[in-house]
Scaffold this motif. Structure first.
Motif, PDB file in Angstrom:
ATOM      1  N   MET A   1      45.378  23.901  -0.220  1.00 26.66           N
ATOM      2  CA  MET A   1      44.614  22.849  -0.889  1.00 26.66           C
ATOM      3  C   MET A   1      43.888  22.017   0.161  1.00 26.66           C
ATOM      4  SD  MET A   1      45.952  19.807  -3.414  1.00 26.66           S
ATOM      5  CE  MET A   1      47.102  19.241  -2.154  1.00 26.66           C
ATOM      6  N   ASN A   2      42.636  21.658  -0.132  1.00 23.19           N
ATOM      7  CA  ASN A   2      41.898  20.793   0.757  1.00 23.19           C
ATOM      8  C   ASN A   2      41.112  19.779  -0.066  1.00 23.19           C
ATOM      9  OD1 ASN A   2      39.335  22.068  -0.021  1.00 23.19           O
ATOM     10  ND2 ASN A   2      40.090  23.829   1.164  1.00 23.19           N
ATOM     11  N   THR A   3      40.595  18.782   0.585  1.00 20.55           N
ATOM     12  CA  THR A   3      39.897  17.719  -0.140  1.00 20.55           C
ATOM     13  C   THR A   3      38.613  18.226  -0.787  1.00 20.55           C
ATOM     14  OG1 THR A   3      38.874  17.027   1.939  1.00 20.55           O
ATOM     15  CG2 THR A   3      40.857  15.842   1.232  1.00 20.55           C
ATOM     16  N   ARG A   4      38.062  19.296  -0.256  1.00 20.51           N
ATOM     17  CA  ARG A   4      36.870  19.866  -0.885  1.00 20.51           C
ATOM     18  C   ARG A   4      37.206  20.337  -2.302  1.00 20.51           C
ATOM     19  NH1 ARG A   4      34.291  25.032  -0.668  1.00 20.51           N
ATOM     20  NH2 ARG A   4      32.006  24.861  -0.803  1.00 20.51           N
ATOM     21  N   GLN A   5      38.352  20.994  -2.450  1.00 23.57           N
ATOM     22  CA  GLN A   5      38.765  21.430  -3.787  1.00 23.57           C
ATOM     23  C   GLN A   5      39.024  20.231  -4.709  1.00 23.57           C
ATOM     24  OE1 GLN A   5      42.091  23.729  -2.354  1.00 23.57           O
ATOM     25  NE2 GLN A   5      41.133  25.668  -2.970  1.00 23.57           N
ATOM     26  N   LEU A   6      39.604  19.171  -4.149  1.00 19.79           N
ATOM     27  CA  LEU A   6      39.859  17.980  -4.958  1.00 19.79           C
ATOM     28  C   LEU A   6      38.556  17.329  -5.410  1.00 19.79           C
ATOM     29  CD1 LEU A   6      42.859  16.360  -3.043  1.00 19.79           C
ATOM     30  CD2 LEU A   6      42.906  17.855  -5.049  1.00 19.79           C
ATOM     31  N   ARG A   7      37.549  17.367  -4.552  1.00 20.22           N
ATOM     32  CA  ARG A   7      36.249  16.834  -4.948  1.00 20.22           C
ATOM     33  C   ARG A   7      35.666  17.651  -6.109  1.00 20.22           C
ATOM     34  NH1 ARG A   7      34.226  13.150  -1.240  1.00 20.22           N
ATOM     35  NH2 ARG A   7      35.350  13.109   0.752  1.00 20.22           N
ATOM     36  N   HIS A   8      35.907  18.948  -6.065  1.00 23.58           N
ATOM     37  CA  HIS A   8      35.426  19.793  -7.164  1.00 23.58           C
ATOM     38  C   HIS A   8      36.150  19.430  -8.463  1.00 23.58           C
ATOM     39  CE1 HIS A   8      34.362  23.013  -3.911  1.00 23.58           C
ATOM     40  NE2 HIS A   8      33.565  21.951  -3.887  1.00 23.58           N
ATOM     41  N   LEU A   9      37.474  19.216  -8.364  1.00 28.76           N
ATOM     42  CA  LEU A   9      38.241  18.812  -9.535  1.00 28.76           C
ATOM     43  C   LEU A   9      37.705  17.511 -10.124  1.00 28.76           C
ATOM     44  CD1 LEU A   9      40.800  18.848 -11.401  1.00 28.76           C
ATOM     45  CD2 LEU A   9      41.995  17.662  -9.531  1.00 28.76           C
ATOM     46  N   LEU A  10      37.483  16.528  -9.268  1.00 29.67           N
ATOM     47  CA  LEU A  10      36.998  15.228  -9.740  1.00 29.67           C
ATOM     48  C   LEU A  10      35.602  15.343 -10.344  1.00 29.67           C
ATOM     49  CD1 LEU A  10      38.197  12.935  -6.790  1.00 29.67           C
ATOM     50  CD2 LEU A  10      39.248  13.219  -9.045  1.00 29.67           C
ATOM     51  N   ARG A  37      40.096  27.664  -9.635  1.00 27.25           N
ATOM     52  CA  ARG A  37      41.214  28.599  -9.813  1.00 27.25           C
ATOM     53  C   ARG A  37      42.128  28.591  -8.589  1.00 27.25           C
ATOM     54  NH1 ARG A  37      37.175  31.783 -12.347  1.00 27.25           N
ATOM     55  NH2 ARG A  37      36.837  32.979 -10.424  1.00 27.25           N
ATOM     56  N   ALA A  38      41.533  28.517  -7.395  1.00 27.47           N
ATOM     57  CA  ALA A  38      42.342  28.466  -6.173  1.00 27.47           C
ATOM     58  C   ALA A  38      43.198  27.210  -6.141  1.00 27.47           C
ATOM     59  CB  ALA A  38      41.433  28.526  -4.941  1.00 27.47           C
ATOM     60  N   LEU A  39      42.657  26.098  -6.629  1.00 24.40           N
ATOM     61  CA  LEU A  39      43.428  24.856  -6.667  1.00 24.40           C
ATOM     62  C   LEU A  39      44.572  24.968  -7.670  1.00 24.40           C
ATOM     63  CD1 LEU A  39      43.797  21.932  -5.759  1.00 24.40           C
ATOM     64  CD2 LEU A  39      42.126  21.241  -7.497  1.00 24.40           C
ATOM     65  N   GLU A  40      44.318  25.586  -8.797  1.00 28.01           N
ATOM     66  CA  GLU A  40      45.377  25.794  -9.783  1.00 28.01           C
ATOM     67  C   GLU A  40      46.494  26.657  -9.216  1.00 28.01           C
ATOM     68  OE1 GLU A  40      43.237  25.547 -14.151  1.00 28.01           O
ATOM     69  OE2 GLU A  40      42.964  27.384 -12.972  1.00 28.01           O
ATOM     70  N   ASP A  41      46.109  27.698  -8.473  1.00 26.80           N
ATOM     71  CA  ASP A  41      47.122  28.546  -7.849  1.00 26.80           C
ATOM     72  C   ASP A  41      47.948  27.755  -6.842  1.00 26.80           C
ATOM     73  OD1 ASP A  41      46.212  30.686  -9.317  1.00 26.80           O
ATOM     74  OD2 ASP A  41      44.961  31.509  -7.710  1.00 26.80           O
ATOM     75  N   GLU A  42      47.294  26.873  -6.084  1.00 28.80           N
ATOM     76  CA  GLU A  42      47.991  26.075  -5.069  1.00 28.80           C
ATOM     77  C   GLU A  42      48.948  25.086  -5.718  1.00 28.80           C
ATOM     78  OE1 GLU A  42      49.007  24.814  -1.253  1.00 28.80           O
ATOM     79  OE2 GLU A  42      47.660  26.466  -1.788  1.00 28.80           O
ATOM     80  N   LEU A  43      48.495  24.453  -6.790  1.00 29.48           N
ATOM     81  CA  LEU A  43      49.327  23.455  -7.472  1.00 29.48           C
ATOM     82  C   LEU A  43      50.309  24.076  -8.459  1.00 29.48           C
ATOM     83  CD1 LEU A  43      46.634  20.704  -8.205  1.00 29.48           C
ATOM     84  CD2 LEU A  43      48.330  20.720  -6.374  1.00 29.48           C
TER      85      LEU A  43
END
Length: 313
Positions: A1-10, A37-43
Motif C-alpha cells: 500500500m502506498n499513498t498514491r493508492q490512497l489518493r485514488h481511493l479518496l 483492486r491492488a489496494l483491496e488486496d492489500e487491505l
C-alpha cells in the motif's frame, strides 16, 4: 500500500465517479481500477460495490476513510516541511553569542530568520565564550558567533573567522579625560575600570605586559559584567573607563554618548569574531540564512568601525 493508492481511493469517494476520479488523478479508468483492486488486496477488504458504472463505498471503505485522509495529509505536510526546511523557513535552530555582540546583532538576526518562516523554531543563548563552547560541545547549541580563537585548535569544531576586532578605551561623553591626548595607563587607573565580560589568563598577561603592570589585572577592575546593556548603563552614569572592542561601542559612538580615549600604547589584544559550529554536523538549512546574515553584518561593520571615530590605535 502506498499513498498514491490512497489518493485514488479518496478521489473515487469524493467525486463519486470513476471517470471523474481518473481525470483528477491523471490516470486512465482501467489503470485507476487496477490501483483500487491492488489496494483491496492489500487491505484484505472490499472497498467498493460495483453497481452498473458506479462505485459505491462499502462500510470497510467508510471506516478507513478518515485514516486514509490523515495518511495522505501527513505525507503532504511532511513534504511541505522538508521543502520549507530546504528554503530555510522551517526546522529548529539553537544559536548563541556574547552579550556585547548580541546588542547589535541578535535582534536583527532573529527578525531576519523569522520573517516569512512561521515553522522555524529558534532558541538563543547569551553567554561568555567558554560557556558557549561548552553548550556547543554538549550539543545544546547548533552554532555560536564569538571569539574563534577559543575553538581553532579543536578538531571537533569548525570555525569561520570573519571580523578582526580593534580595541580601544571608552568613556562617557564629558568624561574628565575627554580631549586629552596620549593618556597613560596611570591616567586611566585614576578612574574606575569596567571589564566587559570574560577575561582569560592569556588576555590578562598580555594586558599587564602591554602597560608594564604587575600583580593581578582583574584586581584593578571595579566591575566585571558580561551584560552589555548593564555595562553601558553604568559607564554612561559614572566616570568609569572601559577597554573594549569598537564593535561593542558602535551604538553609543553613533549616538555620541560615548567617546574613545587616546590611551598610549594602544591595546593590541587579539580577538577574531566568527562562526563556530560542530565539524561534520548537518544543520537545518535556516543556519545557512543565519550565516549569510552574520557575514553581511560583520563585513558591513568593518567599514563603519573604521570611520566611527573609534579607538585610537
Amino acid at each position: 500500500m502506498n499513498t498514491r493508492q490512497l489518493r485514488h481511493l479518496l478521489a473515487v469517494i469524493e467525486t463519486g465517479s470513476v471517470s471523474a476520479a481518473a481525470d483528477r488523478v491523471h490516470l486512465s479508468q482501467p489503470a485507476l481500477s487496477r490501483s483500487l483492486r491492488a489496494l483491496e488486496d492489500e487491505l484484505r477488504a472490499p472497498l467498493f460495490d460495483r453497481l452498473e458504472r458506479r462505485l459505491v463505498p462499502t462500510p470497510f471503505a467508510q471506516a478507513y476513510l478518515a485514516r486514509a485522509r490523515r495518511i495522505v495529509f501527513e505525507e503532504a505536510e511532511g513534504a511541505r516541511e522538508l521543502s520549507l526546511m530546504h528554503s530555510g523557513r522551517a526546522g529548529s535552530l539553537a544559536l548563541g553569542m556574547g552579550s556585547a555582540l548580541a546588542r547589535g546583532l541578535l535582534g536583527r538576526l532573529l527578525v531576519e530568520l523569522m520573517a516569512g518562516a512561521p515553522g522555524l523554531r529558534l532558541r538563543t543563548l547569551i553567554e561568555t565564550t567558554d560557556r558557549l563552547l561548552d553548550a556547543l560541545r554538549n550539543e545544546t547549541l547548533d552554532f555560536f558567533v564569538g571569539d574563534v580563537r577559543a575553538a581553532d585548535t579543536d578538531s571537533e569544531l569548525q570555525v569561520e573567522p570573519l571580523y578582526t576586532c580593534r580595541f580601544g578605551w571608552f568613556a562617557r561623553q564629558g568624561h574628565p579625560l575627554e580631549g586629552r591626548r596620549a593618556l597613560t595607563i596611570d591616567d586611566v587607573l585614576r578612574h574606575p575600570l569596567i571589564a566587559p565580560g570574560f577575561i582569560g589568563p592569556e588576555d590578562e598577561r598580555r594586558f599587564l605586559r602591554r602597560y608594564g603592570l604587575t600583580g593581578s589585572m582583574l584586581d584593578r577592575f571595579t566591575l566585571q559584567c558580561a551584560d552589555g546593556g548593564t555595562v553601558s548603563q553604568v559607564m554612561l552614569a559614572t566616570d568609569a573607563v572601559m577597554p573594549a572592542i569598537e564593535l561593542t561601542m558602535l551604538e553609543e559612538l553613533r549616538a555620541g554618548s560615548v567617546i574613545a580615549l587616546d590611551v598610549q600604547p594602544v591595546l593590541d589584544a587579539e580577538l577574531v569574531l566568527g562562526i563556530v559550529q560542530r565539524a561534520g554536523r548537518t544543520l537545518a538549512p535556516a543556519a545557512a540564512r543565519a550565516f549569510d546574515f552574520v557575514r553581511q553584518y560583520l563585513v558591513g561593520l568593518e567599514a563603519e568601525a573604521a570611520s566611527a571615530g573609534g579607538a585610537a590605535r
